[in-house]
Design a protein around this motif. Structure first.
Motif, PDB file in Angstrom:
ATOM      1  N   ARG A   1      11.273  -4.071  18.771  1.00 25.98           N
ATOM      2  CA  ARG A   1      10.048  -3.574  19.402  1.00 25.98           C
ATOM      3  C   ARG A   1       9.953  -2.046  19.295  1.00 25.98           C
ATOM      4  N   GLN A   2      11.059  -1.353  19.519  1.00 28.30           N
ATOM      5  CA  GLN A   2      11.057   0.109  19.423  1.00 28.30           C
ATOM      6  C   GLN A   2      10.689   0.567  18.014  1.00 28.30           C
ATOM      7  N   GLN A   3      11.303  -0.074  17.001  1.00 30.07           N
ATOM      8  CA  GLN A   3      11.022   0.314  15.619  1.00 30.07           C
ATOM      9  C   GLN A   3       9.569   0.017  15.234  1.00 30.07           C
ATOM     10  N   MET A   4       9.028  -1.099  15.712  1.00 27.61           N
ATOM     11  CA  MET A   4       7.637  -1.431  15.411  1.00 27.61           C
ATOM     12  C   MET A   4       6.679  -0.483  16.112  1.00 27.61           C
ATOM     13  N   ASN A   5       7.034  -0.053  17.324  1.00 28.29           N
ATOM     14  CA  ASN A   5       6.215   0.954  18.006  1.00 28.29           C
ATOM     15  C   ASN A   5       6.194   2.247  17.212  1.00 28.29           C
ATOM     16  N   ASN A   6       7.356   2.629  16.641  1.00 23.77           N
ATOM     17  CA  ASN A   6       7.411   3.827  15.802  1.00 23.77           C
ATOM     18  C   ASN A   6       6.522   3.667  14.570  1.00 23.77           C
ATOM     19  N   LEU A   7       6.604   2.488  13.928  1.00 28.06           N
ATOM     20  CA  LEU A   7       5.772   2.228  12.754  1.00 28.06           C
ATOM     21  C   LEU A   7       4.284   2.260  13.115  1.00 28.06           C
ATOM     22  N   ALA A   8       3.945   1.647  14.262  1.00 33.16           N
ATOM     23  CA  ALA A   8       2.541   1.620  14.688  1.00 33.16           C
ATOM     24  C   ALA A   8       2.020   3.028  14.922  1.00 33.16           C
ATOM     25  N   ALA A   9       2.839   3.880  15.529  1.00 33.68           N
ATOM     26  CA  ALA A   9       2.435   5.271  15.776  1.00 33.68           C
ATOM     27  C   ALA A   9       2.241   6.009  14.452  1.00 33.68           C
TER      28      ALA A   9
ATOM     29  N   LEU B   1      -4.698  -0.518   4.734  1.00 33.63           N
ATOM     30  CA  LEU B   1      -4.477  -0.110   6.124  1.00 33.63           C
ATOM     31  C   LEU B   1      -4.653  -1.303   7.057  1.00 33.63           C
ATOM     32  N   ALA B   2      -5.639  -2.144   6.751  1.00 36.23           N
ATOM     33  CA  ALA B   2      -5.874  -3.336   7.573  1.00 36.23           C
ATOM     34  C   ALA B   2      -4.676  -4.280   7.499  1.00 36.23           C
ATOM     35  N   ILE B   3      -4.099  -4.447   6.300  1.00 40.59           N
ATOM     36  CA  ILE B   3      -2.920  -5.302   6.146  1.00 40.59           C
ATOM     37  C   ILE B   3      -1.759  -4.755   6.964  1.00 40.59           C
ATOM     38  N   LEU B   4      -1.561  -3.438   6.899  1.00 42.70           N
ATOM     39  CA  LEU B   4      -0.493  -2.800   7.675  1.00 42.70           C
ATOM     40  C   LEU B   4      -0.661  -3.073   9.163  1.00 42.70           C
ATOM     41  N   GLN B   5      -1.876  -2.833   9.675  1.00 42.22           N
ATOM     42  CA  GLN B   5      -2.133  -2.995  11.100  1.00 42.22           C
ATOM     43  C   GLN B   5      -1.990  -4.456  11.531  1.00 42.22           C
ATOM     44  N   GLN B   6      -2.516  -5.375  10.734  1.00 41.13           N
ATOM     45  CA  GLN B   6      -2.418  -6.799  11.068  1.00 41.13           C
ATOM     46  C   GLN B   6      -0.968  -7.269  11.061  1.00 41.13           C
ATOM     47  N   SER B   7      -0.202  -6.814  10.063  1.00 39.09           N
ATOM     48  CA  SER B   7       1.195  -7.235   9.969  1.00 39.09           C
ATOM     49  C   SER B   7       2.006  -6.711  11.143  1.00 39.09           C
ATOM     50  N   LEU B   8       1.776  -5.466  11.525  1.00 41.81           N
ATOM     51  CA  LEU B   8       2.476  -4.906  12.678  1.00 41.81           C
ATOM     52  C   LEU B   8       2.116  -5.658  13.949  1.00 41.81           C
ATOM     53  N   TYR B   9       0.830  -5.961  14.108  1.00 39.68           N
ATOM     54  CA  TYR B   9       0.394  -6.698  15.298  1.00 39.68           C
ATOM     55  C   TYR B   9       1.062  -8.069  15.354  1.00 39.68           C
ATOM     56  N   ARG B  10       1.119  -8.759  14.212  1.00 35.72           N
ATOM     57  CA  ARG B  10       1.736 -10.089  14.176  1.00 35.72           C
ATOM     58  C   ARG B  10       3.225 -10.012  14.510  1.00 35.72           C
ATOM     59  N   MET B  11       3.897  -8.985  13.973  1.00 35.78           N
ATOM     60  CA  MET B  11       5.322  -8.834  14.247  1.00 35.78           C
ATOM     61  C   MET B  11       5.567  -8.575  15.732  1.00 35.78           C
ATOM     62  N   MET B  12       4.726  -7.747  16.333  1.00 32.85           N
ATOM     63  CA  MET B  12       4.884  -7.454  17.757  1.00 32.85           C
ATOM     64  C   MET B  12       4.627  -8.709  18.592  1.00 32.85           C
ATOM     65  N   ARG B  13       3.653  -9.512  18.168  1.00 27.16           N
ATOM     66  CA  ARG B  13       3.373 -10.752  18.884  1.00 27.16           C
ATOM     67  C   ARG B  13       4.536 -11.735  18.743  1.00 27.16           C
ATOM     68  N   MET B  14       5.138 -11.784  17.558  1.00 31.74           N
ATOM     69  CA  MET B  14       6.283 -12.674  17.348  1.00 31.74           C
ATOM     70  C   MET B  14       7.457 -12.276  18.240  1.00 31.74           C
ATOM     71  N   VAL B  15       7.723 -10.977  18.325  1.00 36.25           N
ATOM     72  CA  VAL B  15       8.818 -10.516  19.176  1.00 36.25           C
ATOM     73  C   VAL B  15       8.537 -10.874  20.632  1.00 36.25           C
ATOM     74  N   GLY B  16       7.286 -10.689  21.062  1.00 27.75           N
ATOM     75  CA  GLY B  16       6.913 -11.049  22.427  1.00 27.75           C
ATOM     76  C   GLY B  16       7.100 -12.534  22.689  1.00 27.75           C
ATOM     77  N   ASN B  17       6.748 -13.356  21.705  1.00 32.23           N
ATOM     78  CA  ASN B  17       6.922 -14.800  21.850  1.00 32.23           C
ATOM     79  C   ASN B  17       8.393 -15.187  21.939  1.00 32.23           C
TER      80      ASN B  17
END
Length: 201
Positions: free
Chosen positions: A17-25, A46-62
């Protein structure tokens, strides 16, 4: 041994989660620069990047949610307007779906529909179902969500125009085989059950 494995899983999820937050920033900072220097031609990337990051963050949350025992994540019951929750979720999802080339539609149902439940958990459940529908619809497809009342119960239908699959005989219940259809659906099934409901295909 089991407790050590669980502790390691929690630690790994937190580090991810920390690394993905860094990537998102970083993506957020780079987006205006890329658009200024390269123009609109880079928007799809850019849309692919943002969507992929969002999906990864959702997976970690799940995964974090599934790590908890059911008794450690009980619904925080409060009176909520399920139609309002669905409507707001659809409003937020529609532009993201458009980026993926999917037309997303919210079908207004019975107006205000009040129930006792955990709004945060129900939102997580619906997001997982909608994400699956968008993925199944694919570019150029359609997906949507509608809410209705049936026999004193709330029924949320999430649909898509994808090809779908043919359930084997006796598999009308969507998640008869836990783990066979993805983490997001396992989470959705657990949340539905915690609210006295179920997910059916």
């Amino acid at each position: 041994m089991e407790s050590e494995r669980e502790a390691l899983g929690v630690l790994l999820a937190e580090q991810l989660r920390q690394q993905m937050n860094n990537l998102a920033a970083a993506v957020q900072l780079l987006t205006p620069v890329v658009r200024e220097k390269g123009g609109e031609q880079y928007d799809p990337y850019l849309a692919i990047l943002q969507q992929s990051l969002y999906r990864m963050m959702r997976m970690v949350g799940n995964l974090e949610y599934l790590e908890l025992a059911p008794e450690d994540a009980p619904p925080r019951a409060a009176t909520l307007d399920l139609s309002g929750l669905c409507r707001e979720l659809a409003r937020q999802v529609a532009p993201l779906a458009e980026l993926a080339g999917v037309r997303f539609r919210w079908e207004e149902g019975d107006g205000v529909l009040l129930l006792r439940g955990d709004g945060q958990q129900l939102r997580r459940m619906l997001l997982n179902l909608v994400a699956n529908a968008l993925r199944a619809a694919g570019e150029g497809g359609q997906a949507g969500m509608r809410l209705s009342a049936r026999d004193g119960r709330a029924a949320v239908t999430v649909w898509d125009s994808g090809q779908g699959f043919d359930p084997e005989p006796g598999e009308e219940e969507l998640l008869l085989r836990p783990g066979s259809l993805g983490v997001g659906l396992q989470v959705a099934r657990r949340i539905a059950a915690a609210h006295g409901g179920s997910i059916v295909f």
